[in-house]
Design a protein around this motif. Sequence first.
Motif, PDB file in Angstrom:
ATOM      1  N   ALA A   1     -60.437  -2.329 -12.950  1.00 40.20           N
ATOM      2  CA  ALA A   1     -59.421  -1.844 -12.007  1.00 40.20           C
ATOM      3  C   ALA A   1     -58.619  -3.000 -11.430  1.00 40.20           C
ATOM      4  O   ALA A   1     -57.385  -2.925 -11.332  1.00 40.20           O
ATOM      5  N   LEU A   2     -59.292  -4.088 -11.076  1.00 40.04           N
ATOM      6  CA  LEU A   2     -58.591  -5.261 -10.522  1.00 40.04           C
ATOM      7  C   LEU A   2     -57.723  -5.938 -11.590  1.00 40.04           C
ATOM      8  O   LEU A   2     -56.619  -6.401 -11.298  1.00 40.04           O
ATOM      9  N   ARG A   3     -58.195  -5.973 -12.838  1.00 34.69           N
ATOM     10  CA  ARG A   3     -57.395  -6.544 -13.933  1.00 34.69           C
ATOM     11  C   ARG A   3     -56.133  -5.722 -14.149  1.00 34.69           C
ATOM     12  O   ARG A   3     -55.025  -6.255 -14.260  1.00 34.69           O
ATOM     13  N   GLU A   4     -56.265  -4.402 -14.187  1.00 37.58           N
ATOM     14  CA  GLU A   4     -55.100  -3.540 -14.384  1.00 37.58           C
ATOM     15  C   GLU A   4     -54.091  -3.710 -13.252  1.00 37.58           C
ATOM     16  O   GLU A   4     -52.883  -3.757 -13.494  1.00 37.58           O
ATOM     17  N   LEU A   5     -54.562  -3.817 -12.020  1.00 34.76           N
ATOM     18  CA  LEU A   5     -53.679  -4.033 -10.874  1.00 34.76           C
ATOM     19  C   LEU A   5     -52.935  -5.367 -11.014  1.00 34.76           C
ATOM     20  O   LEU A   5     -51.729  -5.444 -10.801  1.00 34.76           O
TER      21      LEU A   5
ATOM     22  N   GLN B   1     -49.675  -9.248   0.118  1.00 37.97           N
ATOM     23  CA  GLN B   1     -48.994  -9.592  -1.133  1.00 37.97           C
ATOM     24  C   GLN B   1     -47.923  -8.542  -1.460  1.00 37.97           C
ATOM     25  O   GLN B   1     -48.080  -7.377  -1.140  1.00 37.97           O
ATOM     26  N   GLU B   2     -46.855  -8.984  -2.091  1.00 39.02           N
ATOM     27  CA  GLU B   2     -45.797  -8.070  -2.513  1.00 39.02           C
ATOM     28  C   GLU B   2     -45.882  -7.852  -4.018  1.00 39.02           C
ATOM     29  O   GLU B   2     -45.704  -8.787  -4.791  1.00 39.02           O
ATOM     30  N   PRO B   3     -46.156  -6.629  -4.429  1.00 36.42           N
ATOM     31  CA  PRO B   3     -46.240  -6.330  -5.862  1.00 36.42           C
ATOM     32  C   PRO B   3     -44.900  -6.505  -6.564  1.00 36.42           C
ATOM     33  O   PRO B   3     -43.836  -6.356  -5.947  1.00 36.42           O
ATOM     34  N   SER B   4     -44.972  -6.822  -7.840  1.00 37.35           N
ATOM     35  CA  SER B   4     -43.773  -6.895  -8.670  1.00 37.35           C
ATOM     36  C   SER B   4     -44.129  -6.347 -10.042  1.00 37.35           C
ATOM     37  O   SER B   4     -45.293  -6.347 -10.444  1.00 37.35           O
ATOM     38  N   LEU B   5     -43.123  -5.878 -10.750  1.00 38.10           N
ATOM     39  CA  LEU B   5     -43.345  -5.271 -12.059  1.00 38.10           C
ATOM     40  C   LEU B   5     -44.022  -6.254 -12.998  1.00 38.10           C
ATOM     41  O   LEU B   5     -43.523  -7.351 -13.234  1.00 38.10           O
ATOM     42  N   GLY B   6     -45.151  -5.846 -13.499  1.00 37.00           N
ATOM     43  CA  GLY B   6     -45.894  -6.665 -14.441  1.00 37.00           C
ATOM     44  C   GLY B   6     -45.664  -6.193 -15.863  1.00 37.00           C
ATOM     45  O   GLY B   6     -44.550  -5.831 -16.233  1.00 37.00           O
TER      46      GLY B   6
ATOM     47  N   VAL C   1     -50.594  -8.618  -8.503  1.00 40.97           N
ATOM     48  CA  VAL C   1     -51.297  -8.944  -7.262  1.00 40.97           C
ATOM     49  C   VAL C   1     -52.802  -8.994  -7.496  1.00 40.97           C
ATOM     50  O   VAL C   1     -53.328  -8.350  -8.403  1.00 40.97           O
ATOM     51  N   GLU C   2     -53.466  -9.771  -6.664  1.00 39.24           N
ATOM     52  CA  GLU C   2     -54.930  -9.840  -6.659  1.00 39.24           C
ATOM     53  C   GLU C   2     -55.438  -8.869  -5.611  1.00 39.24           C
ATOM     54  O   GLU C   2     -54.843  -8.728  -4.543  1.00 39.24           O
TER      55      GLU C   2
ATOM     56  N   LYS D   1     -53.734   6.313 -26.281  1.00 39.46           N
ATOM     57  CA  LYS D   1     -54.109   7.623 -25.757  1.00 39.46           C
ATOM     58  C   LYS D   1     -55.433   8.114 -26.332  1.00 39.46           C
ATOM     59  O   LYS D   1     -56.117   8.919 -25.709  1.00 39.46           O
ATOM     60  N   LEU D   2     -55.805   7.638 -27.514  1.00 35.90           N
ATOM     61  CA  LEU D   2     -57.020   8.100 -28.177  1.00 35.90           C
ATOM     62  C   LEU D   2     -58.235   7.214 -27.916  1.00 35.90           C
ATOM     63  O   LEU D   2     -59.332   7.538 -28.357  1.00 35.90           O
ATOM     64  N   ARG D   3     -58.057   6.106 -27.195  1.00 35.24           N
ATOM     65  CA  ARG D   3     -59.186   5.206 -26.946  1.00 35.24           C
ATOM     66  C   ARG D   3     -60.266   5.905 -26.136  1.00 35.24           C
ATOM     67  O   ARG D   3     -59.980   6.600 -25.171  1.00 35.24           O
ATOM     68  N   PRO D   4     -61.528   5.725 -26.534  1.00 35.37           N
ATOM     69  CA  PRO D   4     -62.619   6.417 -25.849  1.00 35.37           C
ATOM     70  C   PRO D   4     -63.042   5.776 -24.526  1.00 35.37           C
ATOM     71  O   PRO D   4     -63.838   6.349 -23.798  1.00 35.37           O
ATOM     72  N   ALA D   5     -62.519   4.605 -24.202  1.00 32.42           N
ATOM     73  CA  ALA D   5     -62.936   3.910 -22.985  1.00 32.42           C
ATOM     74  C   ALA D   5     -62.483   4.681 -21.742  1.00 32.42           C
ATOM     75  O   ALA D   5     -61.409   5.277 -21.724  1.00 32.42           O
ATOM     76  N   PRO D   6     -63.297   4.648 -20.679  1.00 29.89           N
ATOM     77  CA  PRO D   6     -62.877   5.293 -19.429  1.00 29.89           C
ATOM     78  C   PRO D   6     -61.628   4.624 -18.858  1.00 29.89           C
ATOM     79  O   PRO D   6     -61.367   3.446 -19.103  1.00 29.89           O
ATOM     80  N   ARG D   7     -60.859   5.387 -18.081  1.00 28.55           N
ATOM     81  CA  ARG D   7     -59.710   4.858 -17.351  1.00 28.55           C
ATOM     82  C   ARG D   7     -60.230   4.259 -16.048  1.00 28.55           C
ATOM     83  O   ARG D   7     -61.104   4.828 -15.397  1.00 28.55           O
ATOM     84  N   VAL D   8     -59.705   3.088 -15.694  1.00 31.98           N
ATOM     85  CA  VAL D   8     -60.011   2.447 -14.416  1.00 31.98           C
ATOM     86  C   VAL D   8     -58.689   2.292 -13.680  1.00 31.98           C
ATOM     87  O   VAL D   8     -57.674   1.950 -14.285  1.00 31.98           O
ATOM     88  N   GLN D   9     -58.690   2.586 -12.365  1.00 34.37           N
ATOM     89  CA  GLN D   9     -57.423   2.568 -11.643  1.00 34.37           C
ATOM     90  C   GLN D   9     -57.626   2.182 -10.190  1.00 34.37           C
ATOM     91  O   GLN D   9     -58.723   2.281  -9.663  1.00 34.37           O
ATOM     92  N   ALA D  10     -56.518   1.732  -9.577  1.00 30.92           N
ATOM     93  CA  ALA D  10     -56.553   1.219  -8.213  1.00 30.92           C
ATOM     94  C   ALA D  10     -55.575   1.979  -7.329  1.00 30.92           C
ATOM     95  O   ALA D  10     -54.397   2.089  -7.663  1.00 30.92           O
ATOM     96  N   ILE D  11     -56.080   2.480  -6.207  1.00 28.23           N
ATOM     97  CA  ILE D  11     -55.214   3.067  -5.184  1.00 28.23           C
ATOM     98  C   ILE D  11     -55.017   2.004  -4.113  1.00 28.23           C
ATOM     99  O   ILE D  11     -55.986   1.504  -3.536  1.00 28.23           O
ATOM    100  N   VAL D  12     -53.757   1.643  -3.895  1.00 31.05           N
ATOM    101  CA  VAL D  12     -53.391   0.662  -2.877  1.00 31.05           C
ATOM    102  C   VAL D  12     -52.418   1.356  -1.929  1.00 31.05           C
ATOM    103  O   VAL D  12     -51.414   1.909  -2.371  1.00 31.05           O
ATOM    104  N   CYS D  13     -52.726   1.362  -0.642  1.00 27.16           N
ATOM    105  CA  CYS D  13     -51.873   2.010   0.357  1.00 27.16           C
ATOM    106  C   CYS D  13     -51.450   1.004   1.418  1.00 27.16           C
ATOM    107  O   CYS D  13     -52.215   0.104   1.770  1.00 27.16           O
ATOM    108  N   ARG D  14     -50.218   1.187   1.883  1.00 29.88           N
ATOM    109  CA  ARG D  14     -49.692   0.330   2.958  1.00 29.88           C
ATOM    110  C   ARG D  14     -48.626   1.116   3.706  1.00 29.88           C
ATOM    111  O   ARG D  14     -47.722   1.681   3.085  1.00 29.88           O
ATOM    112  N   ASP D  15     -48.730   1.138   5.037  1.00 32.71           N
ATOM    113  CA  ASP D  15     -47.719   1.783   5.879  1.00 32.71           C
ATOM    114  C   ASP D  15     -47.397   3.201   5.423  1.00 32.71           C
ATOM    115  O   ASP D  15     -46.234   3.610   5.360  1.00 32.71           O
ATOM    116  N   GLY D  16     -48.429   3.970   5.083  1.00 30.00           N
ATOM    117  CA  GLY D  16     -48.245   5.359   4.689  1.00 30.00           C
ATOM    118  C   GLY D  16     -47.695   5.555   3.288  1.00 30.00           C
ATOM    119  O   GLY D  16     -47.316   6.659   2.924  1.00 30.00           O
ATOM    120  N   LYS D  17     -47.651   4.491   2.497  1.00 28.99           N
ATOM    121  CA  LYS D  17     -47.136   4.596   1.126  1.00 28.99           C
ATOM    122  C   LYS D  17     -48.207   4.172   0.134  1.00 28.99           C
ATOM    123  O   LYS D  17     -49.125   3.429   0.463  1.00 28.99           O
TER     124      LYS D  17
END
Length: 166
Positions: free
Chosen positions: A54-58, A94-99, A64-65, A7-23
Amino acid sequence: MEIDELKLRPAPRVQAIVCRDGKVLMASHEDEDGSVWCIPGGALEEGETPEEGALRELREEAGVEGRIVALIGQGFSAQGEIDTYTYWVDIGDQEPSLGHDPELEGAETILVDIQWKALSEVPERDRVFLWRAGLLSVPGIFDEVRSWGDEVSYPDDGYSGQGSSS
């Protein structure tokens, strides 16, 4: 690495929004403060670009890639520095699964679930972060939100969100 250290790391957060079929692809994180649904993401690592991060975190959290479609949001710290990069990402069929979170292995893990969630299934508190991330830039999302109407919905806990004035 401990949760408090992350929580204290100074690095920016990188994130991915993935949408499919309204979800939206959402990750559930749980720690001593409770649980939250958020989009896959985490801290940018030294030597990687925000897109790579962002792609690494996803890949780590959902297995998934992805392919970056567009940068759709940037958040800023109180000092005016970029603290969040959000990318709209396509994963095809691709079908995501808990990483996992390699920084929090074993009993410390906070990543507990990965699911496709309709906006109506995401708690209002967690939905706020989707708006900040830039979700309204993803095609189809604005039309859904516009269809919700004009009714005001706010938790009735007595908090007005307004500071006191002197």
